[in-house]
Write an enzyme that holds these catalytic residues in place. Structure first.
Site, PDB file in Angstrom:
ATOM      1  N   ARG A 259       0.870  -1.179   0.000  1.00 44.58           N
ATOM      2  CA  ARG A 259       0.000   0.000   0.000  1.00 44.58           C
ATOM      3  C   ARG A 259       0.907   1.230   0.000  1.00 44.58           C
ATOM      4  O   ARG A 259       1.934   1.258   0.684  1.00 44.58           O
ATOM      5  CB  ARG A 259      -0.902   0.033   1.234  1.00 44.58           C
ATOM      6  CG  ARG A 259      -2.095  -0.905   1.168  1.00 44.58           C
ATOM      7  CD  ARG A 259      -3.130  -0.451   0.134  1.00 44.58           C
ATOM      8  NE  ARG A 259      -4.302  -1.283   0.114  1.00 44.58           N
ATOM      9  CZ  ARG A 259      -4.460  -2.370  -0.659  1.00 44.58           C
ATOM     10  NH1 ARG A 259      -3.509  -2.733  -1.492  1.00 44.58           N
ATOM     11  NH2 ARG A 259      -5.590  -3.058  -0.620  1.00 44.58           N
ATOM     12  N   GLU A 288      -3.427   7.719  -4.250  1.00 42.25           N
ATOM     13  CA  GLU A 288      -3.863   7.237  -5.568  1.00 42.25           C
ATOM     14  C   GLU A 288      -5.151   7.934  -5.979  1.00 42.25           C
ATOM     15  O   GLU A 288      -6.001   8.177  -5.123  1.00 42.25           O
ATOM     16  CB  GLU A 288      -4.065   5.720  -5.513  1.00 42.25           C
ATOM     17  CG  GLU A 288      -2.729   5.004  -5.408  1.00 42.25           C
ATOM     18  CD  GLU A 288      -2.864   3.493  -5.344  1.00 42.25           C
ATOM     19  OE1 GLU A 288      -3.875   2.957  -5.840  1.00 42.25           O
ATOM     20  OE2 GLU A 288      -1.951   2.852  -4.810  1.00 42.25           O
ATOM     21  N   HIS A 306      -1.234   0.347  -9.705  1.00 40.60           N
ATOM     22  CA  HIS A 306      -1.855  -0.598  -8.760  1.00 40.60           C
ATOM     23  C   HIS A 306      -2.440  -1.814  -9.505  1.00 40.60           C
ATOM     24  O   HIS A 306      -3.642  -2.089  -9.421  1.00 40.60           O
ATOM     25  CB  HIS A 306      -2.940   0.116  -7.938  1.00 40.60           C
ATOM     26  CG  HIS A 306      -3.224  -0.547  -6.624  1.00 40.60           C
ATOM     27  ND1 HIS A 306      -3.609   0.124  -5.494  1.00 40.60           N
ATOM     28  CD2 HIS A 306      -3.191  -1.864  -6.257  1.00 40.60           C
ATOM     29  CE1 HIS A 306      -3.798  -0.723  -4.514  1.00 40.60           C
ATOM     30  NE2 HIS A 306      -3.552  -1.944  -4.953  1.00 40.60           N
TER      31      HIS A 306
HETATM   32  C1  GLV Z   1      -4.986  -5.100  -3.854  1.00 42.11           C
HETATM   33  O1  GLV Z   1      -4.285  -4.160  -3.693  1.00 42.11           O
HETATM   34  C2  GLV Z   1      -5.518  -5.895  -2.792  1.00 42.11           C
HETATM   35  O2  GLV Z   1      -5.382  -5.529  -1.611  1.00 42.11           O
HETATM   36  O3  GLV Z   1      -6.136  -6.909  -3.077  1.00 42.11           O
END
Ligand code: GLV
Length: 348
Positions: A259, A288, A306
């Site tokens: 993250r 983001e 992402h």
């Molecule tokens: C993607 O970032 C997830 O947490 O599945």
């Protein structure tokens, strides 16, 4: 900005014989397999086909009007949303992601609302991508590709676009859960030494991978590649900031597929500019969809939007896993991936 919300309803069959079928709201387009699964279970499924996150007021309104919410990591499921959900006896928030930092789980637990995630199904795909980023930044793949497309390749040169070897180096894995371990498993063919830091898991977990458990500072000091795989929690926010970056080798690379806020982006830009570390590859960002503008100016970074879990198969599995969680809760069964199991115990 006014955002139109176009909703498509997929009717289930549970409502036949005069009864209303339970209603599920999917906050944004998900792979069809997930919607099909919900519909086949008999529920009426409304999908926000607009594929933009709902405004917060709209999310609150949906929480108040449906029996289950299927949410995405772009939704902010905060206390206000959850209070609306509790007032209408919403049965579940089924998040389509392994990470659930977008949901105020403490509030959900206070209010007795089950929250689920999608662990396991994206582990291997995310680990693949962490390696893709690692290789890309070390061997300058995006830069080389841009060079080629820009018509700059006028002939082979022995000093052209030199990168760094990956094999034989030290890989530091920060966070040795499912995804961290899958990254370690892939390292065998590269003959790298593996160090890992994990605040919860001890030295035994790493043994099958030939990985050595160390403190974070040691990992940062000794690794050539640092790959981050911790969940975002208050404890891991800015886990990697100025002080930690300064411990890293000037030849080292940072890879983040976890993250964004786990890495202090401003501090990273400074470190990259100053040559404190050699490069970074980031799939996640603090705000983001924005990235720190400084990142965009640097050539020693690889930036992706992402997509670490974005394979067709995995995104289907994430959607069906979230659907299975919602179905279980709506049928009064314990959802398989509860992140606040204490809520379920209380309900029984
Ligand atoms: C993607 O970032 C997830 O947490 O599945």
């Amino acid at each position: 900005m006014v955002r139109a919300v176009s909703v498509h309803t997929y009717h289930g069959t549970a409502g036949k014989e005069g009864l209303m079928a339970p209603r599920v709201y999917v906050t944004r387009v998900i792979p069809r397999a997930g919607v099909d699964r919900l519909q086949q279970a008999g529920f009426d499924v409304d999908v926000n086909e607009g594929d933009v996150p709902l405004r917060q007021d709209d999310l609150v309104e949906k929480a108040r009007s449906y029996d289950a919410l299927v949410t995405l990591l772009t939704d902010r499921v905060d206390r206000r949303v959850l209070e609306a959900a509790a007032s209408a006896d919403l049965k579940i928030v089924a998040n389509v992601a392994v990470g659930y930092d977008n949901v105020d789980v403490a509030a959900a637990t206070d209010l007795g609302i089950p929250v689920t995630n999608t662990p396991g199904v994206l582990t291997e795909t995310t680990a693949d991508f962490a390696w893709a980023l690692l290789m890309s930044v070390a061997r300058r793949v995006p830069e080389a590709e841009q060079f080629f497309r820009a018509g700059k390749y006028h002939g082979w040169g022995i000093l052209m676009l030199l990168g760094e070897d990956v094999h034989g180096k030290t890989l530091g894995i920060a966070g040795f859960g499912r995804i961290g371990q899958a990254v370690a498993r892939r390292a065998a063919g590269f003959d790298v030494k593996i160090l890992y830091y994990d605040p919860v898991l001890g030295p035994d977990v790493g043994k099958p991978f030939g990985a050595q458990h160390v403190e974070l500072d040691t990992l940062l000091r000794e690794s050539d590649f640092v790959s981050v795989h911790v969940p975002l929690t208050p404890e891991t926010r800015h886990l990697i900031s100025t002080q930690q970056l300064q411990l890293m080798k000037p030849t080292a690379y940072l890879i983040n597929t976890s993250r964004g806020p786990v890495v202090d982006e401003g501090a990273l830009v400074e470190a990259l500019r100053a040559g404190i570390i050699k490069g970074a590859a980031l799939d996640v960002f603090e705000n983001e969809p924005l990235a720190h503008p400084g990142l965009l100016e640097l050539t020693n970074v690889v930036l992706t939007p992402h997509i670490a879990s974005a394979s067709r198969e995995t995104r289907d599995r994430m959607a069906t896993t979230a659907a299975d969680n919602a179905i279980a809760a709506l049928q009064g069964r314990r959802p398989p991936n509860l992140v606040n199991p204490e809520v379920w115990t209380e309900r029984k």
